[in-house]
Design a protein around this motif. Structure first.
Motif, mmCIF file in Angstrom:
data_model
loop_
_atom_site.group_PDB
_atom_site.id
_atom_site.type_symbol
_atom_site.label_atom_id
_atom_site.label_comp_id
_atom_site.label_asym_id
_atom_site.label_seq_id
_atom_site.Cartn_x
_atom_site.Cartn_y
_atom_site.Cartn_z
ATOM 1 N N TRP A 110 3.545 4.740 7.866
ATOM 2 C CA TRP A 110 2.210 4.191 8.007
ATOM 3 C C TRP A 110 2.223 2.862 8.749
ATOM 4 C CZ3 TRP A 110 -2.483 6.230 6.455
ATOM 5 C CH2 TRP A 110 -2.415 7.456 5.812
ATOM 6 N N GLY A 169 -0.657 -2.869 -1.942
ATOM 7 C CA GLY A 169 0.447 -2.746 -2.882
ATOM 8 C C GLY A 169 -0.043 -3.111 -4.276
ATOM 9 N N ARG A 179 6.179 -1.806 -7.450
ATOM 10 C CA ARG A 179 5.083 -1.807 -6.485
ATOM 11 C C ARG A 179 4.887 -0.397 -5.917
ATOM 12 N NH1 ARG A 179 5.230 -5.734 -1.347
ATOM 13 N NH2 ARG A 179 7.252 -4.745 -1.186
ATOM 14 N N HIS A 180 3.652 0.076 -6.026
ATOM 15 C CA HIS A 180 3.258 1.356 -5.432
ATOM 16 C C HIS A 180 2.313 1.043 -4.285
ATOM 17 C CE1 HIS A 180 4.821 4.356 -8.348
ATOM 18 N NE2 HIS A 180 4.877 3.277 -9.105
ATOM 19 N N PHE A 181 2.408 1.842 -3.239
ATOM 20 C CA PHE A 181 1.616 1.612 -2.032
ATOM 21 C C PHE A 181 0.497 2.642 -1.928
ATOM 22 C CE2 PHE A 181 5.851 -0.010 -1.233
ATOM 23 C CZ PHE A 181 5.569 -1.294 -0.781
ATOM 24 N N MET A 240 -3.635 -1.063 3.795
ATOM 25 C CA MET A 240 -2.477 -0.772 2.995
ATOM 26 C C MET A 240 -2.470 -1.775 1.850
ATOM 27 S SD MET A 240 0.308 1.085 2.816
ATOM 28 C CE MET A 240 0.208 1.753 4.432
ATOM 29 N N ILE A 287 -1.104 -5.414 2.039
ATOM 30 C CA ILE A 287 0.067 -5.435 2.918
ATOM 31 C C ILE A 287 -0.410 -5.690 4.343
ATOM 32 C CG2 ILE A 287 2.044 -4.126 3.771
ATOM 33 C CD1 ILE A 287 2.135 -4.712 0.728
ATOM 34 N N TRP A 300 6.396 4.535 -4.135
ATOM 35 C CA TRP A 300 6.952 3.201 -4.332
ATOM 36 C C TRP A 300 7.888 2.764 -3.209
ATOM 37 C CZ3 TRP A 300 12.218 3.076 -4.693
ATOM 38 C CH2 TRP A 300 12.847 4.286 -5.021
ATOM 39 N N ALA A 337 -7.643 0.999 -4.845
ATOM 40 C CA ALA A 337 -6.203 1.160 -5.084
ATOM 41 C C ALA A 337 -5.866 0.937 -6.554
ATOM 42 C CB ALA A 337 -5.414 0.201 -4.204
ATOM 43 N N TRP A 341 8.858 1.720 0.657
ATOM 44 C CA TRP A 341 8.137 1.044 1.739
ATOM 45 C C TRP A 341 7.590 2.092 2.704
ATOM 46 C CZ3 TRP A 341 6.211 -3.591 2.244
ATOM 47 C CH2 TRP A 341 5.811 -4.027 3.498
ATOM 48 N N PRO A 342 6.278 2.096 2.960
ATOM 49 C CA PRO A 342 5.638 3.156 3.774
ATOM 50 C C PRO A 342 5.862 2.966 5.275
ATOM 51 C CG PRO A 342 4.015 1.583 3.025
ATOM 52 C CD PRO A 342 5.322 1.162 2.413
#
Length: 91
Positions: free
Chosen positions: A86, A3, A16-18, A1, A57, A80, A33, A82-83
């Protein structure tokens, strides 16, 4: 993962994009990424509110990868937020 801080149009600061990346090698996962994030906007060039522009992450465990069908070498943009989905399986 991974960010990645991305400068989005209309936003005052980078967001922040995950990304979930199917590479075991950390550097390769980060660059993958970044490549995907560049399709969204410009990647931040310096830390934003204490966060590095690109940061890991955490590694996804094999159970999470299998459950969410992430293939080797695949990258999924998770947005964006919080995942949770996952990361919850990673425990």
């Amino acid at each position: 993962m991974i960010g990645v801080m991305v400068e989005a149009a209309g936003e005052p600061v980078p967001i922040r994009h995950f990304f979930a990346v199917g590479h075991e090698d950390r550097a390769k996962a980060e660059w993958t990424a970044i490549d995907r994030a560049m399709l969204i906007g410009q990647v931040a060039s310096s830390p934003v509110q204490g966060l590095e522009p690109v940061h890991v992450i955490g590694a996804l465990n094999p159970r999470t990868v299998k459950s969410l069908a992430l293939k080797p070498g695949e990258v999924r943009a998770l947005g964006w937020k919080w995942p949770r989905r996952w990361l919850a399986l990673a425990e």
